[in-house]
Structure formats: C-alpha cells, structure tokens
Design a protein around this motif. Structure first.
Motif, short mmCIF file in Angstrom:
data_model
loop_
_atom_site.label_atom_id
_atom_site.label_comp_id
_atom_site.label_asym_id
_atom_site.label_seq_id
_atom_site.Cartn_x
_atom_site.Cartn_y
_atom_site.Cartn_z
N ASN A 1 -6.84 -8.44 -2.60
CA ASN A 1 -5.59 -8.14 -3.27
C ASN A 1 -5.34 -6.65 -3.14
OD1 ASN A 1 -3.75 -7.32 -5.45
ND2 ASN A 1 -3.89 -9.44 -6.13
N ALA A 2 -4.35 -6.25 -2.34
CA ALA A 2 -4.08 -4.84 -2.07
C ALA A 2 -3.72 -4.08 -3.34
CB ALA A 2 -2.96 -4.71 -1.04
N THR A 3 -2.92 -4.71 -4.20
CA THR A 3 -2.52 -4.06 -5.45
C THR A 3 -3.74 -3.78 -6.32
OG1 THR A 3 -0.36 -5.14 -5.43
CG2 THR A 3 -1.13 -4.28 -7.54
N LYS A 4 -4.60 -4.76 -6.43
CA LYS A 4 -5.81 -4.60 -7.25
C LYS A 4 -6.70 -3.50 -6.71
CE LYS A 4 -9.56 -7.45 -9.13
NZ LYS A 4 -10.16 -8.81 -9.12
N ALA A 5 -6.84 -3.41 -5.39
CA ALA A 5 -7.69 -2.37 -4.80
C ALA A 5 -7.14 -0.99 -5.10
CB ALA A 5 -7.78 -2.60 -3.29
N LEU A 6 -5.83 -0.79 -4.94
CA LEU A 6 -5.24 0.52 -5.17
C LEU A 6 -5.27 0.91 -6.64
CD1 LEU A 6 -4.39 0.19 -2.20
CD2 LEU A 6 -2.22 1.29 -2.81
N LEU A 7 -5.02 -0.06 -7.52
CA LEU A 7 -5.08 0.25 -8.94
C LEU A 7 -6.51 0.60 -9.37
CD1 LEU A 7 -2.62 -2.38 -10.49
CD2 LEU A 7 -2.22 0.05 -9.99
N ASN A 8 -7.49 0.06 -8.65
CA ASN A 8 -8.88 0.41 -8.92
C ASN A 8 -9.12 1.89 -8.63
OD1 ASN A 8 -11.95 0.48 -8.30
ND2 ASN A 8 -11.63 -1.54 -9.21
N TRP A 9 -8.49 2.40 -7.57
CA TRP A 9 -8.58 3.83 -7.28
C TRP A 9 -7.77 4.63 -8.30
CZ3 TRP A 9 -7.07 3.05 -1.44
CH2 TRP A 9 -8.17 2.51 -0.76
N PHE A 10 -6.58 4.14 -8.61
CA PHE A 10 -5.67 4.87 -9.49
C PHE A 10 -6.23 5.05 -10.90
CE2 PHE A 10 -2.08 4.46 -12.58
CZ PHE A 10 -1.56 5.74 -12.41
N LYS A 11 -7.02 4.10 -11.37
CA LYS A 11 -7.53 4.19 -12.74
C LYS A 11 -8.46 5.38 -12.95
CE LYS A 11 -11.53 1.08 -12.22
NZ LYS A 11 -12.09 -0.24 -12.60
N GLU A 12 -8.91 6.02 -11.89
CA GLU A 12 -9.74 7.22 -12.02
C GLU A 12 -8.96 8.38 -12.62
OE1 GLU A 12 -12.39 6.22 -8.00
OE2 GLU A 12 -11.15 8.03 -8.10
N ILE B 1 0.83 -1.21 0.00
CA ILE B 1 0.00 0.00 0.00
C ILE B 1 0.86 1.26 0.00
CG2 ILE B 1 -1.58 1.35 1.43
CD1 ILE B 1 -2.90 -1.33 2.23
N ILE B 2 1.88 1.30 0.85
CA ILE B 2 2.76 2.47 0.91
C ILE B 2 3.58 2.61 -0.35
CG2 ILE B 2 4.73 3.49 2.11
CD1 ILE B 2 2.05 3.79 3.56
N ASP B 3 4.18 1.51 -0.81
CA ASP B 3 5.03 1.56 -1.99
C ASP B 3 4.26 1.99 -3.24
OD1 ASP B 3 7.11 0.74 -0.41
OD2 ASP B 3 7.08 -1.35 -1.08
N LEU B 4 3.05 1.47 -3.41
CA LEU B 4 2.25 1.84 -4.57
C LEU B 4 1.83 3.30 -4.52
CD1 LEU B 4 -0.11 -1.16 -5.47
CD2 LEU B 4 1.58 -0.03 -6.93
N HIS B 5 1.47 3.78 -3.34
CA HIS B 5 1.12 5.20 -3.22
C HIS B 5 2.31 6.07 -3.63
CE1 HIS B 5 -2.59 4.33 -0.92
NE2 HIS B 5 -2.91 5.59 -1.17
N ASN B 6 3.49 5.74 -3.12
CA ASN B 6 4.66 6.57 -3.43
C ASN B 6 5.07 6.45 -4.89
OD1 ASN B 6 5.20 7.90 -0.95
ND2 ASN B 6 5.98 5.98 -0.10
N GLN C 1 5.32 15.00 -1.47
CA GLN C 1 6.08 14.37 -0.40
C GLN C 1 5.75 12.90 -0.28
OE1 GLN C 1 5.15 15.69 3.66
NE2 GLN C 1 3.26 16.64 2.88
N LYS C 2 6.66 12.16 0.31
CA LYS C 2 6.51 10.72 0.49
C LYS C 2 5.50 10.45 1.60
CE LYS C 2 10.06 8.12 0.02
NZ LYS C 2 11.36 7.42 0.19
N VAL C 3 4.69 9.43 1.41
CA VAL C 3 3.76 9.03 2.47
C VAL C 3 4.38 7.89 3.28
CG1 VAL C 3 1.67 9.76 1.26
CG2 VAL C 3 2.54 7.45 0.90
#
Length: 271
Positions: A94-105, A31-36, A50-52
C-alpha cells in the motif's frame, strides 16, 4: 516430461515475481501527490518549497537496486548524489501506508533545533520535505528473502531523490511565509509551493510531469552516513521496517510490462 514441467513452472514464477513487484501508474501518482501534499503543509511553513515530479531515470535506478533484495542503502548513493528512503512490509503493498509511515516521523523531528531523539528516526520525513529535492523515482520488488533482514515473502520499496537531501547541519527548508522566497524561475505560488509562472493552466496540466526527460545524475561523491553533525555534508536517510498482519503472499500490484529479454528468457525456459 518432468523437466519440461519444472522449466515452465520456473518461467511462470519469474513473470509472477515481477508482476507483484512493479508499481502501477496509480501508485506512482499517489507517491508524487502525497509528497507534494506533505510539502505544501509543513509546519512551520516554508519560505521556499518546490514541487516534486516523477523521474524515470531515478525509477530505473531504484528498480535495479530493489531487485537485489538487500536491506541496506544503495552503495552508489554517494557517487550519484541521491537521497533514498526504504520501506519493507509483508502483506499487500500500500503506497499510501508506506509514505505515511515515513511522514509520521514528523512528530519526533525538532525543526527549531534540527534534531531527532537518538532512539528515533527522522531522516525519512526530512528527505520527503527537503526543499531542494525536486525529482523522485520509486520501485518495488517482491522478495522471497531479504539479505540483512529476517522477513520472507515481503515487498521492498525504494524511493530515490535528486538532488539529495539530509545535509548535515542543514534544515530541510527555510521557515517563513509560504512562497516568500521563491526564485525567479519558480516565481508563482501554488498550494504554498513555488512553481514556474503560467507553465500550465490549472485545468490543463499533463497527467505526468516531465517523465520523458530523465535526469542526468552527477558522478561526484556527496553523501556521508553521519547524521546531523558535520556541516555541509549530506547524509543517507535511515531505513524503515513494517510488519503487516495480512497474508504475506497477497500483493496488490500488477505487472504493467515485461521486457523483451525477460520474454525471451521465459520462452527458452518453456521449450
């Protein structure tokens, strides 16, 4: 005899429900690495980003709220001045899948006009890349049912951000040459992100950054539900739903710890 069996079954269900709902250390890192990674590659580039880092106080807030299994935002976001993203899905989490779901916006967000089509969601993405949000704490909970949603046997992900993002009338970051507007306390540039100079050598970074120093959250109200309209007022982000094809009962998270109070509850149940 039948009563004792029922109590033992109930106690086991309590343990298993928590086991499938807690994030592993690997998922937290993801979660942290994908956000950054997303923050370092924004387009247009950010003059200041800035880094989270992971925050245990925010994790505890997210965990407590996720356990309620309610499909709407935490009503305390205003007084805590936090931002929040929600995701729910059936099947293995799947944490990656959840974050990419947000990112695709991102494809629907117009940075120049700071706008999103009326029938689309962009608030998850803008919170992810909100330059001033520097701390994240997330939690999952396996819900038999969710209040406000027809899903059954689903995993709810709650990510809380501090300071809150998505202020109405403001863009998530200022565009410009990467790191061109880093403040004095974050004067070094690392992967297009402003960081403290010489805080760590590149080969000597801790596995978890600042997880032992919980955030002291302010108590003054500071959020509104109006999107991109009233200047200077922050807004809660939208929620996101995903239906998975996989089996609804199969979950990949493992329980990392069980509190003493829970163990006492289970012990009493099986007596």
């Amino acid at each position: 005899m039948h009563w004792n069996v029922a109590l033992r079954t109930a106690g086991l269900w309590v343990i298993l429900s928590l086991a499938v709902g807690q994030l592993t250390e690997q998922e937290k890192s993801t979660i942290i690495d994908l956000h950054n990674e997303i923050r370092s590659t924004v387009q247009p580039s950010a003059a200041f980003m800035q880094k989270v880092v992971w925050d245990e106080t925010l994790r505890l807030v997210a965990e407590a709220y996720a356990s309620k299994c309610i499909w709407k935002h935490n009503p305390q976001l205003e007084e805590l001045r936090m931002g929040e993203n929600l995701f729910v899905g059936t099947g293995p989490f799947n944490a990656t899948k959840a974050l990419l779901n947000w990112f695709k916006e991102r494809v629907d967000y117009d940075f120049e006009n700071n706008s999103c089509p009326e029938h689309k969601m962009c608030g998850h993405y803008t919170q992810m890349v909100w330059a001033d949000s520097s701390r994240i704490g997330c939690a999952t909970h396996f819900c038999d049912t969710l209040e406000g949603l027809s899903f059954k046997k689903a995993t709810l992900l709650v990510c809380d951000y501090f300071p809150a993002g998505n202020y109405n009338g403001k863009k998530p970051y200022e565009s410009g040459a990467p790191c061109s507007k880093c403040p004095e306390d974050l004067s070094s540039c690392e992967d297009n992100i402003c960081v403290a100079e010489n805080l760590f050598n590149s080969s000597d970074k801790p596995e978890s950054e600042d997880t032992e120093a919980p955030t002291v959250l302010p108590t003054h109200p500071g959020t509104t539900t109006e999107p991109f309209t009233v200047p200077e007022e922050p807004t809660q982000v939208h929620v996101n739903i995903e239906r998975a094809i996989e089996s609804e009962m199969n979950h990949g998270s493992k329980m990392e710890s069980v509190s003493a109070s829970l163990l006492m509850l289970v012990w009493l149940l099986v007596l």
